[in-house]
Design a protein around this motif. Structure first.
Motif, mmCIF file in Angstrom:
data_model
loop_
_atom_site.group_PDB
_atom_site.id
_atom_site.type_symbol
_atom_site.label_atom_id
_atom_site.label_comp_id
_atom_site.label_asym_id
_atom_site.label_seq_id
_atom_site.Cartn_x
_atom_site.Cartn_y
_atom_site.Cartn_z
ATOM 1 N N ARG A 45 0.818 -1.211 0.000
ATOM 2 C CA ARG A 45 0.000 0.000 0.000
ATOM 3 C C ARG A 45 0.854 1.264 0.000
ATOM 4 O O ARG A 45 0.458 2.273 -0.577
ATOM 5 N N ARG A 46 2.020 1.225 0.641
ATOM 6 C CA ARG A 46 2.890 2.399 0.669
ATOM 7 C C ARG A 46 3.323 2.784 -0.749
ATOM 8 O O ARG A 46 3.280 3.953 -1.125
ATOM 9 N N PHE A 47 3.710 1.797 -1.536
ATOM 10 C CA PHE A 47 4.093 2.075 -2.919
ATOM 11 C C PHE A 47 2.899 2.615 -3.707
ATOM 12 O O PHE A 47 3.025 3.568 -4.474
ATOM 13 N N ALA A 78 10.039 5.270 -8.079
ATOM 14 C CA ALA A 78 9.503 4.069 -7.431
ATOM 15 C C ALA A 78 10.432 2.882 -7.643
ATOM 16 O O ALA A 78 10.538 1.999 -6.779
ATOM 17 N N GLN A 79 11.136 2.859 -8.775
ATOM 18 C CA GLN A 79 12.093 1.775 -9.038
ATOM 19 C C GLN A 79 13.210 1.787 -7.996
ATOM 20 O O GLN A 79 13.590 0.733 -7.484
ATOM 21 N N ALA A 80 13.742 2.946 -7.703
ATOM 22 C CA ALA A 80 14.817 3.047 -6.711
ATOM 23 C C ALA A 80 14.305 2.668 -5.324
ATOM 24 O O ALA A 80 14.991 1.964 -4.570
ATOM 25 N N LYS A 81 13.099 3.100 -5.001
ATOM 26 C CA LYS A 81 12.521 2.761 -3.701
ATOM 27 C C LYS A 81 12.303 1.256 -3.580
ATOM 28 O O LYS A 81 12.515 0.669 -2.519
ATOM 29 N N TYR A 84 15.655 -0.485 -3.007
ATOM 30 C CA TYR A 84 16.054 -0.293 -1.603
ATOM 31 C C TYR A 84 15.258 -1.223 -0.683
ATOM 32 O O TYR A 84 15.828 -1.897 0.181
ATOM 33 N N ALA A 85 13.944 -1.280 -0.882
ATOM 34 C CA ALA A 85 13.095 -2.143 -0.045
ATOM 35 C C ALA A 85 13.469 -3.611 -0.225
ATOM 36 O O ALA A 85 13.446 -4.390 0.734
ATOM 37 N N PHE A 86 13.835 -3.990 -1.450
ATOM 38 C CA PHE A 86 14.251 -5.372 -1.694
ATOM 39 C C PHE A 86 15.548 -5.681 -0.947
ATOM 40 O O PHE A 86 15.674 -6.720 -0.315
ATOM 41 N N ILE A 91 10.476 -6.423 0.663
ATOM 42 C CA ILE A 91 9.636 -6.893 -0.439
ATOM 43 C C ILE A 91 10.376 -8.015 -1.164
ATOM 44 O O ILE A 91 11.579 -8.180 -0.979
ATOM 45 N N ASN A 92 9.640 -8.752 -1.979
ATOM 46 C CA ASN A 92 10.279 -9.837 -2.729
ATOM 47 C C ASN A 92 10.606 -9.391 -4.162
ATOM 48 O O ASN A 92 10.247 -8.298 -4.593
#
Length: 127
Positions: A45-47, A78-81, A84-86, A91-92
């Motif tokens: 949901r954040r994304f 969003a790609q960079a975020k 980073y999250a991965f 995230i997977n």
């Protein structure tokens, strides 16, 4: 795996299966990818909320196409975020690949289609 947003090369007709069977398949793939783990609902949901916020910002102005051009770098961020999250194991890989589809957004219509697809993926996501 590239997602086919449109059925025609002129980008006039949205894939009729995009918001149903395609979205359901993507949600299932995200759920089943356990490496490092399936993302929690709040991560997904954040994304979505970040992109929706940009969409609202664009739609508030008179010249949407011009504002879209100004906001496109932030959409693609969003790609960079996601990368980073991965790396932080939030995230997977499959969710990261889904977010990387923002690189294919070239017009406001593309952005609207992607946001609607994302909404449908969230609706099918069962984490």
């Amino acid at each position: 795996m590239a997602i086919e947003f449109y059925v025609d090369s002129e980008k006039k007709v949205v894939n009729p299966e995009l918001f149903s069977s395609v979205a359901q398949r993507i949600a299932k793939e995200i759920e089943e990818d356990r490496k490092p783990k399936s993302p929690e609902n709040h991560q997904v949901r954040r994304f979505y909320e970040d992109l929706l916020s940009i969409r609202r910002r664009i739609e508030r102005v008179d010249d949407e196409e011009e504002e879209f051009k100004r906001q496109l770098p932030y959409i693609r961020m969003a790609q960079a975020k996601a990368a980073y999250a991965f790396r932080r194991r939030n995230i997977n890989r499959r969710f990261q690949e889904f977010i990387e589809e923002v690189a294919r957004i070239e017009t406001m219509k593309d952005f609207r289609v992607f946001c609607t697809l994302f909404e449908a993926v969230i609706a099918f996501y069962r984490r």
